[in-house]
Design a protein around this motif. Structure first.
Motif, short mmCIF file in Angstrom:
data_model
loop_
_atom_site.label_atom_id
_atom_site.label_comp_id
_atom_site.label_asym_id
_atom_site.label_seq_id
_atom_site.Cartn_x
_atom_site.Cartn_y
_atom_site.Cartn_z
N ALA A 78 -15.80 -36.79 104.48
CA ALA A 78 -16.81 -37.55 103.72
C ALA A 78 -17.49 -36.66 102.69
O ALA A 78 -17.53 -35.44 102.83
N GLY A 79 -18.04 -37.31 101.66
CA GLY A 79 -18.84 -36.60 100.69
C GLY A 79 -20.29 -36.55 101.17
O GLY A 79 -20.63 -37.13 102.21
N THR A 80 -21.14 -35.91 100.36
CA THR A 80 -22.56 -35.83 100.68
C THR A 80 -23.13 -37.25 100.82
O THR A 80 -23.84 -37.56 101.77
N LYS A 81 -22.77 -38.09 99.85
CA LYS A 81 -23.29 -39.47 99.84
C LYS A 81 -22.76 -40.27 101.02
O LYS A 81 -23.50 -41.01 101.67
N GLY A 82 -21.47 -40.12 101.31
CA GLY A 82 -20.84 -40.86 102.40
C GLY A 82 -21.48 -40.51 103.74
O GLY A 82 -21.71 -41.38 104.58
N PHE A 83 -21.76 -39.23 103.94
CA PHE A 83 -22.40 -38.76 105.17
C PHE A 83 -23.77 -39.44 105.29
O PHE A 83 -24.13 -39.98 106.35
N ALA A 84 -24.53 -39.45 104.19
CA ALA A 84 -25.87 -40.06 104.21
C ALA A 84 -25.77 -41.56 104.48
O ALA A 84 -26.55 -42.11 105.27
N GLU A 85 -24.78 -42.21 103.85
CA GLU A 85 -24.63 -43.66 104.06
C GLU A 85 -24.30 -43.98 105.52
O GLU A 85 -24.80 -44.97 106.09
N ALA A 86 -23.49 -43.12 106.14
CA ALA A 86 -23.13 -43.33 107.55
C ALA A 86 -24.38 -43.21 108.43
O ALA A 86 -24.55 -43.96 109.39
N ILE A 87 -25.25 -42.28 108.08
CA ILE A 87 -26.50 -42.12 108.86
C ILE A 87 -27.38 -43.35 108.67
O ILE A 87 -27.91 -43.91 109.64
#
Ligand code: NAI
Length: 348
Positions: free
Chosen positions: A335-344
């Motif tokens: 995942a990218g930085t954004k994807g990681f944040a979206e998952a959280i």
């Protein structure tokens, strides 16, 4: 509603701070953000990397969430701050933005919790320690000079006042959080006066905390022992430079710089920032790990009593980490930085 000055910083700063702000917003915490421009973009726009208005914003809000800021290696780079402070003209210069902020805002201690997270691979398990780094003096006073072309020197300053303030904060923190031991790191065998004073003041403060064991290690031996049996440490009290170095070492024990948060605490203001720097090698690629910055945001939420939001973010992040699917590549994911944040955010 708490207002927070948000400093995006340089390099990966805007990416990891952006991810953190999105998560805090989604958590429902009663927090409002006031954006402040610092670093290379501020230099371009305002002719200084640290406009006085940013200091004033943090002083007004008493809270800041700060991304890393770039400092050139070597040369004569200085941050000049001229302003009216407490009705008087104040003038000072500092070797970096981070140091200028810490000094101007009187952020006397840097608190850096280091612990293992599920799903974050590391060579060790059961690491759970807190570093208390004195934040205002030591070799960081910036009193350096070229004696001649081939000789440079720097002043290392340790004072009873600054050491005592930091040590007292550290011992109080250990007491409040049910921790049991403080280890003072020093080099008093060689720097008998400066580090000798740091050690003596730390030991003096320890006498007021009889329930907390206080021991000490010469800094080189401390580093070796940290690598061999990190689980045996609890609190670490360190002067500024050793605190800086040992923080990165300790981050390495639990999975790297991407996972180590920090809080700079002062009598009036508090500023929350990750241990890592601007990571120019990965900046702008949406691959930086935002975890350290998110955890710094969690520390901020706890500092202002938003414990429910803090616990929910921590739990959501821990769940995403345990699944190991939507995490950044330094954690073994894609995942990218954004994807990681979206998952959280999806798990909040
Ligand atoms: P750095 O921490 O920026 O990078 C060291 C290594 O760790 C690099 O390989 C980088 O890619 C990696 N890394 C750092 N953060 C990461 C993250 N969140 N996710 C994944 N990988 C990460 O240290 P460096 O290279 O010594 O410093 C670069 C710049 O940052 C310098 O200008 C320095 O002065 C500044 N800096 C600023 C700080 C602050 O504002 N508080 C603290 C430390 C450095």
């Amino acid at each position: 509603m708490n207002k927070v000055t948000v400093v995006h910083g340089d390099g990966i700063g805007p990416e990891v701070v952006g991810a953190t702000c999105a998560i805090i917003k989604a958590s429902g915490a009663k927090v409002e953000f006031e954006e402040a421009l610092v670093g290379l973009r501020a230099e371009k726009e305002f002719g200084t990397p640290l406009p006085v208005s940013v200091l004033e914003s943090i002083e007004r809000n008493k809270l800041a969430l700060k991304g890393p800021t770039q400092t050139p290696f070597g040369g004569n780079y200085r941050i000049n701050i001229e302003r009216m402070k407490d009705g008087k003209e104040s003038r000072a210069d500092y070797p970096s933005i981070a140091i200028a902020l810490r000094k101007e805002l009187k952020l006397f201690v840097n608190v850096r919790p280091i612990k293992n997270y599920p799903g974050v691979s590391s060579r060790y398990q059961n690491v759970d320690l807190v570093i208390f780094r004195e934040n205002s003096e030591d070799l960081y006073v910036g009193n350096e000079r070229m004696v001649d072309e081939n000789t440079a020197e720097a002043i290392k300053r340790i004072t009873r006042g600054a050491t005592e303030r930091c040590a007292r904060y550290g011992f109080e923190y250990l007491k409040k959080t049910g921790r049991r031991k403080m280890t003072i790191g020093h080099k008093a065998n060689v720097m008998k006066m400066t580090d000798g004073l740091f050690l003596k003041v730390g030991q003096d403060v320890a006498k007021d905390f009889p329930d907390i064991i206080c021991d000490s290690r010469v800094i080189d031996a401390l580093c070796m022992e940290l690598v061999i049996k990190p689980e045996s440490f609890d609190g670490l009290l360190l002067a500024n430079l050793f605190g800086d170095i040992v923080s990165d070492l300790a981050a390495g024990l639990v999975g790297g710089l991407g996972v180590a948060p920090g809080a700079n605490i002062g009598p009036d203001c508090a500023m929350f920032e990750a241990v890592h720097g601007t990571a120019p090698d990965i900046a702008g690629k949406d691959i930086a790990n935002p975890m350290a910055m998110i955890l710094s945001g969690v520390l901020m939420l706890r500092h202002i009593g938003e414990n429910d939001a803090a616990n929910r973010i921590d739990a959501a992040m821990t769940a995403v980490l345990a699944e190991k699917k939507q995490v950044t590549r330094d954690l073994g994911g894609t995942a990218g930085t954004k994807g990681f944040a979206e998952a959280i955010i999806a798990k909040l």
